[in-house]
Write a protein that holds these residues in place. Structure first.
Motif, PDB file in Angstrom:
ATOM      1  N   LEU A   7      -3.877  -0.070   6.433  1.00 24.99           N
ATOM      2  CA  LEU A   7      -3.561   0.054   5.014  1.00 24.99           C
ATOM      3  C   LEU A   7      -3.830   1.465   4.510  1.00 24.99           C
ATOM      4  O   LEU A   7      -3.072   1.995   3.685  1.00 24.99           O
ATOM      5  CB  LEU A   7      -4.377  -0.957   4.205  1.00 24.99           C
ATOM      6  CG  LEU A   7      -4.034  -2.431   4.423  1.00 24.99           C
ATOM      7  CD1 LEU A   7      -4.891  -3.312   3.521  1.00 24.99           C
ATOM      8  CD2 LEU A   7      -2.566  -2.691   4.165  1.00 24.99           C
TER       9      LEU A   7
ATOM     10  N   CYS B 243      -2.760  14.112   1.302  1.00 25.66           N
ATOM     11  CA  CYS B 243      -3.789  13.429   0.512  1.00 25.66           C
ATOM     12  C   CYS B 243      -5.076  14.244   0.627  1.00 25.66           C
ATOM     13  O   CYS B 243      -5.962  13.940   1.442  1.00 25.66           O
ATOM     14  CB  CYS B 243      -3.989  12.001   0.998  1.00 25.66           C
ATOM     15  SG  CYS B 243      -2.489  10.996   0.939  1.00 25.66           S
TER      16      CYS B 243
ATOM     17  N   ALA C  34      -0.970   3.812   2.801  1.00 28.49           N
ATOM     18  CA  ALA C  34      -1.154   4.467   1.511  1.00 28.49           C
ATOM     19  C   ALA C  34      -1.034   5.982   1.629  1.00 28.49           C
ATOM     20  O   ALA C  34      -0.526   6.648   0.715  1.00 28.49           O
ATOM     21  CB  ALA C  34      -2.508   4.081   0.926  1.00 28.49           C
ATOM     22  N   CYS C  35      -1.481   6.541   2.737  1.00 28.82           N
ATOM     23  CA  CYS C  35      -1.319   7.979   2.949  1.00 28.82           C
ATOM     24  C   CYS C  35       0.153   8.348   3.081  1.00 28.82           C
ATOM     25  O   CYS C  35       0.595   9.370   2.529  1.00 28.82           O
ATOM     26  CB  CYS C  35      -2.080   8.414   4.203  1.00 28.82           C
ATOM     27  SG  CYS C  35      -3.873   8.480   4.020  1.00 28.82           S
TER      28      CYS C  35
ATOM     29  N   GLY D 249       2.551   1.814  -3.442  1.00 27.02           N
ATOM     30  CA  GLY D 249       1.663   1.933  -4.598  1.00 27.02           C
ATOM     31  C   GLY D 249       1.546   0.682  -5.442  1.00 27.02           C
ATOM     32  O   GLY D 249       1.158   0.765  -6.607  1.00 27.02           O
TER      33      GLY D 249
ATOM     34  N   ALA E 249       0.829  -1.207   0.000  1.00 26.17           N
ATOM     35  CA  ALA E 249       0.000   0.000   0.000  1.00 26.17           C
ATOM     36  C   ALA E 249       0.867   1.262   0.000  1.00 26.17           C
ATOM     37  O   ALA E 249       0.574   2.227  -0.712  1.00 26.17           O
ATOM     38  CB  ALA E 249      -0.925  -0.016   1.212  1.00 26.17           C
ATOM     39  N   GLU E 250       1.929   1.265   0.773  1.00 24.66           N
ATOM     40  CA  GLU E 250       2.780   2.458   0.868  1.00 24.66           C
ATOM     41  C   GLU E 250       3.538   2.732  -0.424  1.00 24.66           C
ATOM     42  O   GLU E 250       3.745   3.886  -0.797  1.00 24.66           O
ATOM     43  CB  GLU E 250       3.770   2.288   2.017  1.00 24.66           C
ATOM     44  CG  GLU E 250       4.639   3.501   2.258  1.00 24.66           C
ATOM     45  CD  GLU E 250       5.522   3.348   3.471  1.00 24.66           C
ATOM     46  OE1 GLU E 250       6.473   4.138   3.631  1.00 24.66           O
ATOM     47  OE2 GLU E 250       5.271   2.422   4.272  1.00 24.66           O
TER      48      GLU E 250
ATOM     49  N   VAL F 294      -4.190   3.493  -4.671  1.00 23.90           N
ATOM     50  CA  VAL F 294      -4.453   2.549  -3.591  1.00 23.90           C
ATOM     51  C   VAL F 294      -5.551   3.083  -2.676  1.00 23.90           C
ATOM     52  O   VAL F 294      -6.442   2.337  -2.243  1.00 23.90           O
ATOM     53  CB  VAL F 294      -3.161   2.276  -2.797  1.00 23.90           C
ATOM     54  CG1 VAL F 294      -3.443   1.356  -1.603  1.00 23.90           C
ATOM     55  CG2 VAL F 294      -2.107   1.644  -3.697  1.00 23.90           C
ATOM     56  N   LEU F 295      -5.509   4.369  -2.382  1.00 25.13           N
ATOM     57  CA  LEU F 295      -6.549   4.961  -1.536  1.00 25.13           C
ATOM     58  C   LEU F 295      -7.919   4.877  -2.197  1.00 25.13           C
ATOM     59  O   LEU F 295      -8.923   4.603  -1.532  1.00 25.13           O
ATOM     60  CB  LEU F 295      -6.197   6.420  -1.227  1.00 25.13           C
ATOM     61  CG  LEU F 295      -5.051   6.638  -0.235  1.00 25.13           C
ATOM     62  CD1 LEU F 295      -4.681   8.104  -0.159  1.00 25.13           C
ATOM     63  CD2 LEU F 295      -5.433   6.121   1.140  1.00 25.13           C
TER      64      LEU F 295
ATOM     65  N   LEU G 206      -1.136  -5.763  -3.646  1.00 26.16           N
ATOM     66  CA  LEU G 206      -2.051  -5.672  -2.510  1.00 26.16           C
ATOM     67  C   LEU G 206      -3.314  -6.476  -2.760  1.00 26.16           C
ATOM     68  O   LEU G 206      -3.798  -7.195  -1.874  1.00 26.16           O
ATOM     69  CB  LEU G 206      -2.386  -4.202  -2.244  1.00 26.16           C
ATOM     70  CG  LEU G 206      -3.365  -3.925  -1.101  1.00 26.16           C
ATOM     71  CD1 LEU G 206      -2.845  -4.462   0.215  1.00 26.16           C
ATOM     72  CD2 LEU G 206      -3.652  -2.425  -0.996  1.00 26.16           C
TER      73      LEU G 206
ATOM     74  N   GLN H 295      -0.259   7.373  -2.167  1.00 25.87           N
ATOM     75  CA  GLN H 295      -0.640   6.490  -3.261  1.00 25.87           C
ATOM     76  C   GLN H 295      -2.140   6.637  -3.504  1.00 25.87           C
ATOM     77  O   GLN H 295      -2.960   5.983  -2.867  1.00 25.87           O
ATOM     78  CB  GLN H 295      -0.261   5.041  -2.940  1.00 25.87           C
ATOM     79  CG  GLN H 295       1.191   4.835  -2.615  1.00 25.87           C
ATOM     80  CD  GLN H 295       2.099   5.169  -3.802  1.00 25.87           C
ATOM     81  OE1 GLN H 295       1.649   5.217  -4.948  1.00 25.87           O
ATOM     82  NE2 GLN H 295       3.384   5.380  -3.521  1.00 25.87           N
TER      83      GLN H 295
ATOM     84  N   LEU I  48      -0.614  -1.758  -6.190  1.00 25.58           N
ATOM     85  CA  LEU I  48      -2.021  -2.144  -6.028  1.00 25.58           C
ATOM     86  C   LEU I  48      -2.258  -3.585  -6.445  1.00 25.58           C
ATOM     87  O   LEU I  48      -3.011  -4.308  -5.789  1.00 25.58           O
ATOM     88  CB  LEU I  48      -2.910  -1.196  -6.833  1.00 25.58           C
ATOM     89  CG  LEU I  48      -4.424  -1.447  -6.753  1.00 25.58           C
ATOM     90  CD1 LEU I  48      -4.895  -1.424  -5.306  1.00 25.58           C
ATOM     91  CD2 LEU I  48      -5.180  -0.422  -7.584  1.00 25.58           C
TER      92      LEU I  48
END
Length: 774
Positions: free
Chosen positions: A218, A362, A222-223, A191, A188-189, A230-231, A196, A227, A193
């Motif tokens: 997660l 974000c 992602a924050c 990116g 997630a961090e 992913v978010l 994940l 990403q 996807l």
């Protein structure tokens, strides 16, 4: 000098220089042309090529080329340079350099002798890079010779690199599913996807629906990586959809199937084949030895949107209109709740998401979370918004975050938001700072109290890690704010000294905001940084016995706090820069290097300076040192006291020492100790003690240390085999934890896992030995 024009995009730059990759006929056509190039032209050609390939290939063309490029290209880099994301999100997964030097890696690290000079921390790091490289041969070589156990950081590196085949390989270590959350957070961090979604599919449909905390973790990961894709996927209905009937146990059955394939803790020998997801468009061919590019994994299983409705009896005519109205109301309510994200109805969840989204910029996610944040918590978001978001977002939400009453602004103050704007990673930091100063001055009637006009370094108020780095131009920002009357506080200088930000520290010293003597003392008392200490030394600071004593007291718990590598850097610097040291000071430096697993050159130099007493072999072994350092220490002690290895005081490994090293997964050092008779039957716990510890660690979500302990026990010579009943207890604990949501391991947590099994006792005993020698 102006940079040379880059080659055409369609031209293979490798054919310009590399004799190992170009066609033989082209290379043989004009064999003397390369020797006609001047050193300046050779450097220009090298500038087009990756530095690692220059060091490994281009320098081997001829002697003249090697002599020309030797000084600038002497290292083959395996890790990507640190970027802005890693500076503001410490603990990010290891990222392998691309293109990966697969041939050179296997040639050098495919031999056990090459790993002997590496400490446990370095071996784990190299294993992570091999997992993230995408090369199957490199990963196999690292797994074979690393001498350490697979941890959550290894899976995180593979997931962060998007290498699904490597994850498939690692997850076939029985029990590795306990570490899935580390891999998910890394994917997630970074990116990834597809990775994940593949990991989520392995755990079964609806896994995030059943584990709200895992979903929130997660979102936070992602924050941190900003990403957006992913978010968007995490915020969509599908990841949070409930599993259909009969699918809840899919992930549990998959874990049980893996545990049943082989003995617990035993890795498979062969590289397993990756799953066969739907075929993507054809990928370009890759170099031999690389893991195949995984096709796009199946999309997350979605709950059927259309469900058959049961037949209803016809209603009386008088109730038909009312029933239709009720049905319309229910449909509107369902649509409104679905659009309003029902998993945010909890104010705590909304506040957590808003904090992360604001701190890491974000902004779209922040807009969705703000309506659900508790009104009393809005004020605390101002510092996060000022740090991570753009100026337009800060202006748009300022009134709603602080309230319409500007008197409240004066009562609460804007020190944290203004300091956050000054340290912001966004390009419009100046605009944000100007806006906050103007609103503050308006609220104060044009005169802000002098005691409030201060700038501090306070990342905990900005929602980011305490290890977040200062921006490169932080000194210029502070200069602008000081010109407006907002002087930096002294804690800015202390934070700069701890980070090694010499530009900010030099500006604070030149501006007279801190004195050199105070900065010197504060830098040493907080652990120090070689770059900051060097700056202070250049400005007249002297480092002698008193300074070494002060620093030694400040880092007494460095290894337990995960600061071992940092302490080694300062130890090496003090060993060269300090003056007028007696044998006690040298002994303190040696003990500090010993307890932090120092490299052999440093240990040898400190021993030569600090006398010729014995090296504390057990303390060195429990610190995670290299095998080469143990060889040197054993030879040194044998020269002093004959058979000290087998009969010397404080040399035999205790049960607490064994537990400590086993939970860290240091297979290489334990094997070395066993071969020399330092791990005796009395040093080993009983099989029941091991099983109880493994089960307890699994239940308390310490999966990395549990798996390491189990793997070390199975590999330990003389260890009793586990009974069928004990195997079943471990199996039940693993499956039970998987059903409850798994384990979350980070590099920082894994360094503390062993504290439950006598870490304090091992450290205190080693400290007592040092006191006795003094």
């Amino acid at each position: 000098m102006k940079a040379p024009r880059a080659p055409d995009a369609h031209q293979d730059t490798r054919e310009l220089w590399c004799p190992l990759s170009g066609p033989p006929d082209k290379l043989a056509a004009n064999p003397d042309n390369w020797h006609k190039l001047t050193p300046e032209l050779l450097r220009k050609v090298a500038a087009y090529v990756h530095p690692s390939e220059v060091a490994s290939c281009l320098k081997l063309v001829c002697r003249d080329t090697a002599a020309c490029l030797r000084e600038d290209y002497s290292t083959i880099h395996l890790c990507q340079p640190t970027d802005a994301h890693q500076l503001n999100a410490p603990g990010s997964p290891a990222r392998a350099v691309q293109p990966w030097p697969a041939r050179e890696f296997v040639a050098h690290w495919g031999r056990a002798a090459s790993w002997r000079a590496l400490s446990l921390r370095q071996r784990q790091r190299l294993l992570c890079l091999a997992a993230a490289s995408g090369d199957a041969a490199s990963l196999d070589a690292a797994l074979m010779h690393c001498g350490c156990c697979v941890t959550g950081a290894v899976l995180a590196a593979a997931a962060g690199g998007g290498c699904i085949p490597a994850l498939e390989r690692l997850l076939h270590y029985a029990g590795a599913h306990l570490l899935l959350h580390s891999a998910e957070a890394a994917a997630a961090e970074m990116g990834q996807l597809d990775t994940l979604q593949w990991l989520q599919q392995r755990q079964g449909p609806g896994s995030l629906h059943n584990d709200h905390d895992a979903w929130l973790r997660l979102v936070g990961a992602a924050c941190r990586g900003r990403q957006i894709a992913v978010l968007d996927w995490l915020m969509a209905p599908e990841p949070m959809a409930a599993p259909e009937d009969g699918q809840e146990q899919q992930g549990l059955l998959l874990a049980e199937e893996e545990l049943g394939q082989q003995g617990l803790g035993q890795p498979q020998e062969q590289l397993v084949q990756p799953l066969q997801p739907p075929v993507e468009p054809q990928q370009p061919p890759q170099a031999p030895g690389h893991l195949p590019q995984a096709a796009e994994p199946p999309q997350p299983l979605q709950q059927a949107q259309q469900q058959e409705q049961p037949l209803q009896q016809p209603l009386p005519e008088g109730q038909l209109e009312e029933a239709q109205w009720d049905d319309e109301e229910e449909e509107e309510e369902e649509e409104e709740v679905w659009e309003d994200d029902p998993h945010w109805m909890d104010e705590y969840t909304a506040g957590s998401i808003a904090t992360l989204a604001a701190a890491y910029g974000c902004e779209a996610l922040l807009e969705r979370a703000l309506p659900y944040v508790a009104p009393e918590a809005l004020w605390w978001l101002l510092g996060r918004v000022a740090y991570g978001c753009r100026a337009a977002v800060l202006r748009g939400h300022f009134d709603s975050l602080v309230g319409r009453d500007l008197v409240a602004v004066m009562e609460a103050g804007l020190v944290a938001p203004l300091s956050g704007a000054a340290a912001s990673p966004t390009a419009d930091w100046r605009e944000k700072a100007e806006f906050l100063m103007r609103r503050w001055e308006e609220a104060a009637g044009g005169a802000v109290a002098e005691e409030d006009k201060v700038v501090r370094w306070m990342p905990e108020h900005w929602g980011v890690s305490s290890e977040a780095r200062m921006p490169p131009d932080y000194a210029q920002r502070l200069e602008m704010l000081r010109a407006r009357g907002y002087a930096p506080d002294k804690d800015v200088a202390w934070a700069a000294a701890a980070q090694g930000d010499v530009r900010t520290l030099a500006w604070m010293l030149d501006s007279g905001l801190v004195r050199r003597e105070k900065a010197n003392k504060r830098a040493l008392s907080t652990g120090g940084h070689p770059a900051a200490l060097q700056l202070l030394r250049e400005r007249g600071a002297v480092f002698s016995r008193q300074q070494v004593d002060l620093w030694d007291r400040s880092v007494s718990d460095a290894e337990s706090l995960g600061l071992g590598e940092h302490v080694l850097d300062v130890t090496a610097w003090l060993s060269e820069a300090a003056v007028d040291l007696d044998w006690r000071s040298w002994q303190k430096l040696l003990l500090r290097a010993t307890f932090c697993g120092g490299p052999l050159p440093l240990l040898r130099r400190l021993r030569e300076q600090g006398g010729c007493g014995p090296v504390f072999l057990k303390a060195l072994a429990t610190s995670g040192c290299s095998v080469a350092a143990l060889d040197w220490a054993a030879a040194h002690n044998l020269q002093l006291a004959g058979a000290i290895l087998s009969a010397g005081q404080h040399q035999e490994v205790t049960c607490q020492d064994w537990f400590y090293m086993a939970c860290k997964g240091d297979l290489a050092v334990l094997s070395w100790l066993s071969e020399r008779g330092l791990v005796t039957p009395a040093s080993l716990p009983s099989s029941e003690e091991v099983v109880r510890s493994v089960v307890c660690r699994i239940r308390f979500k310490q999966g990395a240390s549990a798996l390491s302990l189990l793997a070390v026990w199975r590999a330990q010579p003389g260890a009793a085999a586990l009974s069928a009943e004990q195997e079943e207890r471990i199996r039940a604990a693993m499956l039970g934890l998987h059903e409850d949501g798994g384990d979350e391991d980070t590099d920082e947590q894994e360094s503390e896992d062993a504290e439950h099994e006598g870490e304090a006792g091992a450290v205190e005993e080693g400290a007592g030995v040092g006191a006795a020698e003094e």
